[in-house]
Design an enzyme around this catalytic site. Structure first.
Site, short mmCIF file in Angstrom:
data_model
loop_
_atom_site.label_atom_id
_atom_site.label_comp_id
_atom_site.label_asym_id
_atom_site.label_seq_id
_atom_site.Cartn_x
_atom_site.Cartn_y
_atom_site.Cartn_z
N ASP A 1 34.84 57.89 34.63
CA ASP A 1 33.66 58.72 34.37
C ASP A 1 32.97 59.00 35.69
O ASP A 1 32.97 58.17 36.60
CB ASP A 1 32.68 57.99 33.44
CG ASP A 1 31.47 58.84 33.12
OD1 ASP A 1 31.62 59.87 32.42
OD2 ASP A 1 30.37 58.51 33.59
N GLU B 215 29.31 60.63 37.50
CA GLU B 215 27.94 61.14 37.40
C GLU B 215 27.80 62.13 38.55
O GLU B 215 28.33 61.90 39.64
CB GLU B 215 26.91 60.02 37.49
CG GLU B 215 27.02 58.98 36.38
CD GLU B 215 26.91 59.54 34.97
OE1 GLU B 215 26.24 60.59 34.77
OE2 GLU B 215 27.48 58.93 34.05
N HIS C 20 25.01 56.90 30.52
CA HIS C 20 24.91 57.85 31.63
C HIS C 20 24.98 57.17 32.99
O HIS C 20 24.51 57.72 33.98
CB HIS C 20 23.68 58.73 31.52
CG HIS C 20 23.78 59.71 30.41
ND1 HIS C 20 24.76 60.67 30.34
CD2 HIS C 20 23.02 59.87 29.30
CE1 HIS C 20 24.59 61.39 29.24
NE2 HIS C 20 23.55 60.91 28.59
N ASP D 60 29.44 54.12 30.69
CA ASP D 60 30.14 55.12 29.88
C ASP D 60 31.63 54.82 29.82
O ASP D 60 32.28 55.04 28.79
CB ASP D 60 29.91 56.52 30.45
CG ASP D 60 28.52 57.07 30.13
OD1 ASP D 60 27.75 56.39 29.42
OD2 ASP D 60 28.21 58.18 30.61
#
Length: 180
Positions: A7, A9, A156, A161
């Site tokens: 994941d 960000e 988040h 996540d």
């Protein structure tokens, strides 16, 4: 079922204009999430001249990563080779793989590297197959449907996540196999 779940960000939605500010990844081996085989780092966003980029307020509101948090973090050019080594020749999984994969393709291209995993699997697509009557397949709703919880402060943030996505991936495959 040996994959790397990852994941990102970011500072926004455009792989061409926005930057990665955090990468998290974890392995799933033989249907089990391997907690101690993980990759996690904040990334200091910089422009093509190496000048720091500010994280927009809107992005900070989503993931909670501030300019101060990434000030001492490595730049993406230093992080990407280590992340690619972690992934190796594994297939990869992400929730909404098009978003994260698009950022990685753009970023690796800018740094003379290549993002070409053996296979890409998307838990959002698996969710659509497993829960065809549902309108939304956001990660938090998928987690709720599967009885999964985010660690406090984990939603988040990349590794938070990733943990839920990895567990969701395992459960979705089991659910789809049983229903097949």
């Amino acid at each position: 079922m040996n994959v790397v779940v990852f994941d990102l960000e970011t500072t926004g939605f455009s792989p061409e204009r926005d930057a990665i500010v955090e990468i998290g990844a974890m392995r799933v081996r033989d249907g089990r999430v391997v907690e101690d085989e993980r990759f996690e780092t904040l990334v200091r966003p910089v422009n093509s001249l190496g000048d720091p980029l500010r994280i927009p307020w809107r992005a900070q509101q989503v993931h909670g990563i501030s300019d101060a948090m990434v000030r001492g973090a490595p730049e993406l050019r230093d992080v990407l080779p280590a992340f690619l080594d972690f992934v190796g020749d594994s297939a990869v999984v992400a929730h909404n793989i098009g978003f994260d994969g698009g950022f990685l393709r753009a970023a690796t291209g800018r740094h003379g590297l290549r993002w070409a995993p053996r296979a890409e699997h998307c838990t959002m697509q698996l969710s659509r197959r497993a829960f065809p009557g549902e309108r939304s397949h956001r990660l938090d709703l998928l987690a709720e449907r599967l009885g999964l919880e985010f660690a406090p402060g984990g939603r988040h943030r990349s590794l938070g996540d990733v943990r839920v996505t990895a567990e969701a991936y395992v459960r979705l495959l089991e659910r789809l196999r049983v229903g097949a």
